[in-house]
Design an enzyme around this catalytic site. Structure first.
Site, PDB file in Angstrom:
ATOM      1  CB  CYS A 146      53.848 -50.642  76.849  1.00  0.00           C
ATOM      2  SG  CYS A 146      52.804 -51.552  75.796  1.00  0.00           S
ATOM      3  CE  LYS A 147      49.592 -45.277  73.855  1.00  0.00           C
ATOM      4  NZ  LYS A 147      49.779 -44.191  72.909  1.00  0.00           N
TER       5      LYS A 147
END
Length: 1090
Positions: A1008-1009
């Site tokens: 994810c980020k």
């Protein structure tokens, strides 16, 4: 009792922070069972043993109650919110009514502990602890006066180590409590145990870990165990303190952390209360006959017993076959009670990631339960390979492991043991530094090639100067970045808070290996790995104009419309130019060295050596000649000539067929027939067929060398037959003379070959450098900035890939089927993305898609390590990299012959992304999800391509643990249907892709980020799903196991490593948009920097 009314009045008006507790209560006096008056609302403030009663918060105290020789009586009714305070003196009882049951319980505990008797008990307990410490220090001081020989015989200040298996945790144990006593009779306890360590050398109490919270029982059995990693300094003399707390508000219970350097105790007013504690020596547990200790829990004053706690030692390689007595489930409240202490059992460490669509979770569960355990990888080591052999090479890449231990019940009422491990990797910095170093060398060569173009017309010369100036600036930036990375010390990972730092932009974010090792009674040990890393993206450069996918497309469209300033070459042509230059730099020194070996063999008059040298020279020269069989070189030479001052074309170019070119190579067989060409003319007419002649001369020169060697060998054979019966001494003289003749006859031909090759190299280098000049000039400075951005993203992606490959290779060395698949087909690398397609994350996803696609340029090669340095070696250029993975000799011998001979191993990266957060909700309703749909569709085709390649090249019975091909076909078809359906937040796409990857022996990534919050939810969900579907985890314990891993597992420790806080960066509004099974347990999320 005498008191100073003025001082009490001043005390009552002090700020709220000076009081132990305060709040609104209804109060009246009671005689017997009758209230003297109706309860009146009062503002109550508790300070020590004084309770101040005030009409309101700002008024003066109307009454002071001294809380001595009194006790609290709490009513049995669950709905009653009142208590009675009784006094031994006989004065009327005090009736106290609170606003709520929790508030009532809190006041009951506070008033019960307010008297001076409790304070005296605490003081006595502290005195006893001080005396114990003084005794231990006195014994150590006495040792200092002993002779050195006696000190050595007593073990000096060394401590008794714990015997253990190599690379296994030093100590592991499980915990359970019985007969806990609540502060109030009717309260249901929600308990957890905090584990602290007293180091024998320092006598400092350090908080180490905690169990999960078990709700609603006085006999909690904790699923989370305690494990100490191999490098942790724990000895038999080490003391471990177990403190039991009762949690009243789980949303406030977020201060529990793992090892904290400040040694601060948690606040007592954060929604929990102290029940009791117990301490034991590690040696007592290790040496106990039953491998179990039963300890008495006492209050802080050491006087009152509040229950018992059982500590059960866990040893690897042992398993208790006994069943659980019973498991009771309160289905309505999702609260579980377990009984029977767990004896020793074997376990390992493990990890995985999986995603489930909320709507389809139960349907998928039923279907999966019918399948065989195809995802299980056995963890048994092959004969001749021990953990010690595997340890050095793994320790070279893995650092700072964190271990967690669990025990979960199975559906047949047995226990399975799970060890979860998370480790950072030194490759986070090693790979980017190696890569930047290669970029610097490549860019320096390119700049020199641009300078070596020679004289150019003013327009092109100014263009060259501008390009070189920009390139020098970029080169300086790469050099500065490498220098800064060289100064880095400390941790081997980049935290999520550092994602925007310029000096660390080449470093992957939060790169970790997570491993789960399952030991269950019915199945063999199973191992699951996943690599977690932040999405490869250029965070420092930002995403205002999108990511690489959009920027590259826009840049290519602008290049086509550059007009007269420069010549447009397609991306394919520029890539071909880089490949030609790379082949030149690689093959030219090889050909020269083989030519020298040929002459050396001739001087020694060695026919066999001469044949071998000629064979190698022929092979490399043919590769060299074929490298220039491209219209690009001819057209680039013409373009370069037109850029010279005063160029004149002699005649239009006539393309020649490959048949004509090959005829030239065959008919020319003597150096006297070769006409040497001057360098490219600048002020005279240019013959466009001149390149064909220069290029063909290399092949003709080689034919001359081959013909001469054949004649020499033929004469040698005929002379041997005629002189077989001659005088031996005369024969030796002739051999020496013949050796001189061989060298003299071959030398001019070899020199001609080198000269022809040098001429080709000069012209080809200049022409290809001119092509690269056009590429750079057409887009300054955007071209270089895009190259930088692509290098940054690729560096982050490559570091994760190298880590994943090395771990997969180590864990699968005994799997001959996998090794055959590796060199026959290649390795599938599946990335699971959790980014949204809204705002900045859309740009991150575009970067990530290009970076992962660029991994197709990477090839791996396994070599035998020649030293103790096992870190991988990276070679190549931007369009083609080779990663050389080093293995110790014993491990290298296990590989198939093809891999040992240096066969290059291909990678097949695929990416499937499904956004799950609130930003994805906005994108689905008001924005655009086309990017995600296109990426998933494109990578589905790549996955199908790999599957078809696998079915073509691998025999059906090669990997017996694979399921039938029809099963894989069904999963692929299901994945195809889910991608086409375009449902909102269809996380089943990720689950299916992960399942296919594991069935095809691939490497799993979850991103994810920042690989911290959403990644943690996905990782823990897949782990519990695997336990349920593959290892028969009891269905009633799925949610509790999920909460255990999220609250006390490795992922919450990952959050702590990144943001120094044990909170996932979610809020309640965000979580409303998350799929159900991606929501963390209460108390583990809140405001935190990400």
């Amino acid at each position: 009792m005498r008191f100073n009314a003025k001082d009490l009045a001043l005390l009552a008006k002090r700020p709220s922070c000076c009081f132990d507790k305060e709040g609104k209560l209804k109060i009246c006096r009671v005689v017997g069972d009758e209230k003297l008056i109706e309860p009146r609302e009062r503002w109550c403030r508790l300070k020590g043993n004084l309770l101040f009663l005030m009409k309101n918060k700002s008024s003066e105290a109307s009454e002071v109650v001294i809380l001595e020789r009194c006790w609290v009586v709490e009513f049995k009714s669950k709905t009653d919110v009142s208590i009675i305070l009784k006094f031994q003196s006989g004065e009327p009882d005090l009736y106290i009514e609170a606003a709520s049951k929790p508030d009532c319980e809190a006041w009951a505990v506070a008033l019960g502990e307010a008297n001076s008797e409790g304070l005296r008990n605490k003081i006595q307990q502290l005195r006893r602890l001080i005396m114990e410490i003084k005794e231990e220090r006195a014994s150590e001081e006495a040792r200092q006066f002993l002779p050195s020989s006696q000190v050595d015989s007593l073990g000096e200040p060394q401590f008794t180590s714990i015997q253990r298996i190599a690379n296994e945790p030093k100590l592991e144990f499980s915990l359970a409590c019985k007969g806990l006593v609540a502060a109030t009779r009717d309260r249901k306890l929600n308990t957890f145990i905090q584990v602290s360590v007293v180091h024998p050398a320092e006598h400092i109490l350090t908080r180490y870990s905690s169990t999960e919270i078990v709700e609603g029982t006085r006999d909690p059995l904790f699923l989370t165990g305690v494990t100490f990693p191999p490098e942790y300094p724990i000895y038999e003399e080490t003391k471990i303190k177990l403190t039991v707390y009762d949690v009243k508000d789980k949303s406030q219970d977020t201060v529990r952390t793992s090892v904290l350097p400040d040694h601060k105790e948690p606040r007592a007013d954060v929604g929990r209360s102290f029940l009791g504690c117990a301490t034991f020596r590690v040696g007592d547990l290790v040496k106990s006959k039953e491998q179990q200790l039963t300890l008495t829990l006492r209050t802080s004053d050491g006087g009152k017993t509040v229950g018992t706690i059982e500590v059960n030692l866990v040893k690897m390689g042992e398993f208790e076959d006994g069943e659980m007595d019973h498991i009771t489930t309160d289905a309505q409240d999702q609260k579980f009670l377990c009984f029977l202490p767990l004896k020793s059992c074997s376990c390992g460490f493990l990890s995985a990631t999986c995603a489930h669509n909320t709507e389809n979770l139960e349907r998928m569960t039923d279907r999966r339960a019918k399948e065989e355990c195809a995802l299980v990888r056995e963890c048994t080591a092959p004969e001749g390979l021990s953990g010690k052999d595997n340890l050095p090479s793994l320790n070279a890449v893995l650092k700072n492991p964190i271990c967690k231990l669990y025990r979960f019940p199975t559906s047949d009422n047995k226990w399975m043991r799970i060890r979860e491990q998370m480790a950072e990797t030194t490759l986070s910095f090693h790979v980017p530094k190696e890569l930047i170093n290669l970029h610097i060398k490549e860019d320096m060569r390119r700049n020199q090639e641009l300078k070596d173009l020679g004289e150019l017309a003013p327009h092109w010369d100014n263009m060259r100067k501008s390009v070189i100036a920009h390139c020098d600036q970029m080169l300086s930036m790469y050099q500065d970045t490498l220098a800064e990375l060289g100064k880095h010390t400390g941790s081997s990972f980049k935290s999520s808070c550092s994602k925007g730092e310029k000096t660390l932009e080449f470093i992957p974010i939060n790169l970790h290996l997570q491993r789960m090792h399952v030991h269950s009674p019915r199945l063999k040990d199973a191992l699951y790995d996943v690599i977690t890393v932040g999405a490869p993206a250029a965070h420092f450069q930002g995403f205002k104009n999108g990511g690489l996918r959009k920027l590259l497309s826009k840049f290519e469209a602008e290049r086509r419309n550059t007009g007269y300033q420069c010549i447009y070459y397609s991306p394919e042509n520029t890539a071909k130019a880089k490949e030609v230059l790379s082949n030149i730099n690689h093959l030219q020194p090889l050909i020269s060295s083989h030519a020298d070996l040929l002459l050396n063999s001739a001087s020694q008059h060695s026919p066999d050596s001469l044949k071998n040298s000629l064979k190698m020279l022929s092979e490399k020269t043919e590769l060299f000649v074929h490298a220039f069989k491209d219209q690009l070189v001819r057209s680039a030479l013409l373009a370069l000539y037109t850029a010279r001052p005063g160029c004149v074309l002699k005649k239009p170019a006539v393309p020649r067929s490959s048949a004509e070119e090959s005829d030239d190579l065959k008919h020319q067989d003597h150096p006297s027939q070769i006409k040497r060409q001057d360098s490219i003319p600048h002020h005279s007419e240019y013959d466009e067929e001149e390149w064909d002649r220069v290029w063909a001369n290399v092949g003709k020169s080689l034919n001359c060398v081959i013909a001469m060697v054949d004649r020499l060998l033929e004469k040698d054979n005929s002379s041997k037959t005629k002189e077989g019966e001659s005088d031996p001494s005369a024969a030796d003289c002739k051999v020496l003379h013949a050796g001189g003749d061989w060298y003299e006859q071959l030398y001019p031909l070899v020199i001609t070959l080198k000269d022809c090759m040098g001429e080709v190299v000069t012209r080809a280098k200049q022409s290809m450098a001119f092509v690269l000049l056009q590429e750079l000039a057409c887009g300054l400075p955007q071209c270089l900035m895009l190259t930088l951005r692509r290098d940054i993203v690729f560096s982050q992606a490559l570091a994760g890939l190298v880590c994943g490959f090395i771990i997969k290779l180590h864990t699968s060395l005994h799997d001959q089927g996998f090794l055959q698949q590796l060199h026959t087909v290649g390795l599938l690398v599946q990335y699971e993305g959790l980014l949204s397609t809204y705002s900045e994350e859309a740009g991150m996803l575009e970067d990530m898609a290009v970076g992962i696609s660029d991994l197709q340029k990477v090839m791996f090669k396994v070599i035998e390590a020649k030293s103790e340095d096992f870190l991988p070696i990276i070679t190549g250029r931007r369009e083609h990299y080779v990663i050389e993975v080093q293995l110790p000799a014993k491990m290298f011998e296990l590989l198939p012959q093809e891999i040992k001979e240096g066969k290059l191993l291909r990678m097949y990266p695929v990416l499937f992304n499904v956004g799950i957060n609130e930003q994805q909700t906005l994108a689905e309703r008001f924005g655009d999800t086309t990017l995600q749909e296109n990426i998933n569709q494109e990578n589905l085709e790549l996955l199908k391509e790999y599957y078809n390649l696998f079915t073509e090249k691998m025999p059906p019975d090669c990997l017996p643990h694979f399921q039938e091909q029809n099963d894989l076909k069904g999963l692929l078809e299901n994945l195809h249907q889910n991608i086409q359906a375009k449902r909102r937040k269809n996380v089943e796409i990720m689950w299916l892709a992960a399942t296919i990857c594991r069935k095809l022996n691939g490497v799993r990534f979850t991103c994810c980020k920042s690989a911290k919050d959403r990644t943690s939810m996905s990782v823990t969900l897949e782990q519990c799903s695997i336990l349920r579907d593959e290892h028969q985890l009891h269905k009633d314990f799925f949610i509790r196991a999920l909460d255990c891993m999220r609250r006390e597992g490795c992922r919450i420790e990952n959050v702590l490593k990144n943001v120094k806080c044990r909170k996932y960066a979610f809020n309640m509004i965000q979580l409303m948009a998350f799929p159900k099974y991606y929501r963390p347990p209460e108390g583990t999320y809140g405001k935190a920097d990400t």
